[in-house]
Design a protein around this motif. Structure first.
Motif, PDB file in Angstrom:
ATOM      1  N   GLU A  23      -5.195  37.666  31.063  1.00  0.00           N
ATOM      2  CA  GLU A  23      -5.401  36.325  30.708  1.00  0.00           C
ATOM      3  C   GLU A  23      -4.741  35.835  29.597  1.00  0.00           C
ATOM      4  N   GLY A  24      -4.252  34.924  29.304  1.00  0.00           N
ATOM      5  CA  GLY A  24      -3.184  34.119  28.349  1.00  0.00           C
ATOM      6  C   GLY A  24      -2.009  34.715  28.186  1.00  0.00           C
ATOM      7  N   ASN A  25      -1.440  35.564  29.295  1.00  0.00           N
ATOM      8  CA  ASN A  25      -0.097  35.815  29.193  1.00  0.00           C
ATOM      9  C   ASN A  25       0.789  35.000  30.369  1.00  0.00           C
ATOM     10  N   GLN A  26       1.825  34.670  30.138  1.00  0.00           N
ATOM     11  CA  GLN A  26       2.565  33.839  30.901  1.00  0.00           C
ATOM     12  C   GLN A  26       4.060  34.056  31.071  1.00  0.00           C
ATOM     13  N   ALA A  27       4.803  33.789  32.243  1.00  0.00           N
ATOM     14  CA  ALA A  27       6.027  33.781  32.269  1.00  0.00           C
ATOM     15  C   ALA A  27       6.624  32.617  32.381  1.00  0.00           C
ATOM     16  N   PHE A  28       7.784  32.269  31.679  1.00  0.00           N
ATOM     17  CA  PHE A  28       8.227  30.946  31.833  1.00  0.00           C
ATOM     18  C   PHE A  28       9.708  30.996  32.452  1.00  0.00           C
ATOM     19  N   PHE A  29      10.109  29.948  33.270  1.00  0.00           N
ATOM     20  CA  PHE A  29      11.462  29.786  33.720  1.00  0.00           C
ATOM     21  C   PHE A  29      12.064  28.628  33.595  1.00  0.00           C
ATOM     22  N   GLY A  30      13.427  28.233  33.474  1.00  0.00           N
ATOM     23  CA  GLY A  30      14.186  27.014  33.139  1.00  0.00           C
ATOM     24  C   GLY A  30      14.351  26.711  31.885  1.00  0.00           C
ATOM     25  N   ARG A  31      14.268  25.522  31.405  1.00  0.00           N
ATOM     26  CA  ARG A  31      14.706  25.128  30.128  1.00  0.00           C
ATOM     27  C   ARG A  31      13.397  25.392  29.240  1.00  0.00           C
ATOM     28  N   GLU A  32      13.493  25.166  27.932  1.00  0.00           N
ATOM     29  CA  GLU A  32      12.324  25.016  27.174  1.00  0.00           C
ATOM     30  C   GLU A  32      11.561  26.400  27.022  1.00  0.00           C
ATOM     31  N   THR A 203      -0.644  48.159  14.449  1.00  0.00           N
ATOM     32  CA  THR A 203      -1.023  48.253  16.051  1.00  0.00           C
ATOM     33  C   THR A 203      -0.424  47.095  16.784  1.00  0.00           C
ATOM     34  N   ALA A 204       0.578  47.329  17.750  1.00  0.00           N
ATOM     35  CA  ALA A 204       1.054  46.512  18.651  1.00  0.00           C
ATOM     36  C   ALA A 204       0.115  45.987  19.745  1.00  0.00           C
ATOM     37  N   LYS A 205       0.194  44.710  19.989  1.00  0.00           N
ATOM     38  CA  LYS A 205      -0.816  44.143  20.870  1.00  0.00           C
ATOM     39  C   LYS A 205      -0.194  43.414  21.925  1.00  0.00           C
ATOM     40  N   ARG A 206       0.916  42.468  21.891  1.00  0.00           N
ATOM     41  CA  ARG A 206       1.704  42.168  22.986  1.00  0.00           C
ATOM     42  C   ARG A 206       3.139  41.719  22.821  1.00  0.00           C
ATOM     43  N   LEU A 207       3.854  41.903  23.631  1.00  0.00           N
ATOM     44  CA  LEU A 207       5.383  41.785  23.703  1.00  0.00           C
ATOM     45  C   LEU A 207       5.985  40.689  24.440  1.00  0.00           C
ATOM     46  N   TRP A 208       6.927  39.931  23.885  1.00  0.00           N
ATOM     47  CA  TRP A 208       7.951  38.744  24.599  1.00  0.00           C
ATOM     48  C   TRP A 208       9.126  39.710  24.977  1.00  0.00           C
ATOM     49  N   VAL A 209       9.497  39.376  26.089  1.00  0.00           N
ATOM     50  CA  VAL A 209      10.612  39.886  26.682  1.00  0.00           C
ATOM     51  C   VAL A 209      11.362  38.606  27.376  1.00  0.00           C
ATOM     52  N   GLY A 210      12.791  38.582  26.926  1.00  0.00           N
ATOM     53  CA  GLY A 210      13.235  37.220  27.651  1.00  0.00           C
ATOM     54  C   GLY A 210      14.812  37.113  27.407  1.00  0.00           C
ATOM     55  N   SER A 211      15.222  36.236  27.873  1.00  0.00           N
ATOM     56  CA  SER A 211      16.956  35.992  27.940  1.00  0.00           C
ATOM     57  C   SER A 211      17.245  34.993  26.956  1.00  0.00           C
ATOM     58  N   ALA A 212      16.517  34.378  26.326  1.00  0.00           N
ATOM     59  CA  ALA A 212      16.818  33.232  25.469  1.00  0.00           C
ATOM     60  C   ALA A 212      16.800  33.797  24.155  1.00  0.00           C
ATOM     61  N   ASN A 213      18.097  33.321  23.465  1.00  0.00           N
ATOM     62  CA  ASN A 213      18.227  33.522  22.118  1.00  0.00           C
ATOM     63  C   ASN A 213      17.136  32.769  21.446  1.00  0.00           C
ATOM     64  N   PHE A 214      16.883  33.221  20.075  1.00  0.00           N
ATOM     65  CA  PHE A 214      16.052  32.495  19.283  1.00  0.00           C
ATOM     66  C   PHE A 214      16.600  31.374  18.599  1.00  0.00           C
ATOM     67  N   THR A 215      17.167  30.426  19.489  1.00  0.00           N
ATOM     68  CA  THR A 215      18.095  29.302  18.803  1.00  0.00           C
ATOM     69  C   THR A 215      17.791  27.873  19.591  1.00  0.00           C
ATOM     70  N   PHE A 224      14.640  32.671  30.849  1.00  0.00           N
ATOM     71  CA  PHE A 224      13.702  33.336  31.328  1.00  0.00           C
ATOM     72  C   PHE A 224      12.736  34.078  30.334  1.00  0.00           C
ATOM     73  N   GLY A 225      11.527  34.170  30.355  1.00  0.00           N
ATOM     74  CA  GLY A 225      10.640  35.001  29.176  1.00  0.00           C
ATOM     75  C   GLY A 225       9.428  35.244  29.738  1.00  0.00           C
ATOM     76  N   PHE A 226       8.883  36.278  29.326  1.00  0.00           N
ATOM     77  CA  PHE A 226       7.347  36.420  29.681  1.00  0.00           C
ATOM     78  C   PHE A 226       6.717  37.301  28.679  1.00  0.00           C
ATOM     79  N   TRP A 227       5.238  36.998  28.610  1.00  0.00           N
ATOM     80  CA  TRP A 227       4.589  38.311  27.701  1.00  0.00           C
ATOM     81  C   TRP A 227       3.841  38.959  28.520  1.00  0.00           C
ATOM     82  N   THR A 228       3.893  40.355  27.792  1.00  0.00           N
ATOM     83  CA  THR A 228       3.371  41.428  28.582  1.00  0.00           C
ATOM     84  C   THR A 228       2.407  42.165  27.572  1.00  0.00           C
ATOM     85  N   GLU A 229       1.474  43.182  27.955  1.00  0.00           N
ATOM     86  CA  GLU A 229       0.656  43.808  27.047  1.00  0.00           C
ATOM     87  C   GLU A 229       0.725  45.100  27.673  1.00  0.00           C
TER      88      GLU A 229
END
Length: 297
Positions: A23-32, A203-215, A224-229
């Motif tokens: 709960e609280g983690n999502q995957a995002f597709f498209g713009r933004e 202590t690591a808790k959650r990870l963002w993995v994505g294709s989008a540059n931080f720009t 595309f990007g998503f949160w995982t634990e």
């Protein structure tokens, strides 16, 4: 502006966010998609899920990497964290500038470093003994050496890699192409498995993995990007990111090639041996003194 002069864009594109994993983690597709990263950092900072808490751990921390970072909303979010370090690809120097002058894109991040906390190395065993090179070489240290104050914190934004065109053939050098953001907490404790001790860890808790540059430009692309634990991913990402940080360089290093700014120091073996011998002699003297004292009945 005439229609033909307008910036190209996708009409009626479907952007989506879907729940994934805990709960609280999502995957995002498209713009933004970058909005999902920024909101996820904010959710973690605000402790939206109980599992994101950490015993003796108030310090919200981010370790990250991307090809480049300039998104204002993301920079503002990182600036509000207790600690952070993001490694980006080394950038070319601007043509026609004085050697001491930075291109605008680098100057902004240099100023960002001045107003943010950076990353305290005492929480990371992989970083806490690294020290700045002296004349291009690790310093030679002896007994009683302590880490210089300037090396106790690593600036928030670092670079890594080779400048484009190095070698004169104009070829593209190896790039830092991964886009990762690892969130966790710094924590302190006053004992370990052996008893009283000053313990400082992350202590690591959650990870963002994505294709989008931080720009900001990434917000106009289909990404595309998503949160995982997932624990295995957390451990792998932490090791990867700390290795990047350990071998990183400043915002605008002199070297066009990859030359890590910090290394483990070299030891003055003779001085260390002499110091160890003195310790042994002191210990023997104390033992002899104890043996000569009369025993109480």
């Amino acid at each position: 502006m005439a229609e033909d002069d307008a910036a190209p864009h996708f009409d009626q594109w479907y952007d989506a966010a879907v729940d994934v994993g805990a709960e609280g983690n999502q995957a995002f597709f498209g713009r933004e998609v970058l909005t999902g990263l920024v909101q996820g950092i904010r959710d973690f900072q605000e402790r939206r899920q109980e599992r994101w808490e950490q015993y003796h751990g108030p310090g919200t921390t981010l370790l990250g990497c991307a090809m480049w970072m300039d998104d204002s909303e993301l920079l503002d979010e990182i600036a509000g964290l207790e600690a952070a370090c993001v490694v980006v690809t080394k950038q070319p120097r601007g043509k026609g500038l004085q050697p001491s002058a930075l291109p605008d894109k680098l100057r902004r991040l240099a100023e960002f470093n001045k107003r943010t906390h950076g990353l305290p190395v005492e929480y990371f065993p992989q970083l806490e003994q690294l020290t700045t090179l002296v004349d291009g070489k690790p310093p030679i240290i002896g007994p009683g050496w302590t880490l210089p104050d300037q090396d106790r914190t690593i600036p928030t934004v670092r670079t890594i890699g080779f400048r484009k065109g190095f070698g004169g053939n104009g070829s593209m050098p190896p790039l830092l192409h991964a886009k990762l953001a690892l969130l966790g907490r710094l924590w302190d404790h006053d004992e370990d498995d052996l008893g009283p001790a000053d313990v400082t860890r992350f202590t690591a808790k959650r990870l963002w993995v994505g294709s989008a540059n931080f720009t900001a430009a990434s917000r106009r692309s289909l990404e595309f990007g998503f949160w995982t634990e997932e624990p295995v991913l957390l451990r792998g990402a932490e090791e990867f990111l700390l290795q990047l940080i350990a071998t990183s360089e400043g915002i605008d290093p002199d070297a066009h090639v990859h030359e890590p700014q910090r290394r483990l120091p070299d030891y003055d073996d003779a001085a260390m041996a002499e110091w160890a011998a003195e310790l042994d002699l002191d210990a023997l003297a104390r033992e002899a003194d104890e043996a000569e004292r009369p025993h109480r009945p």
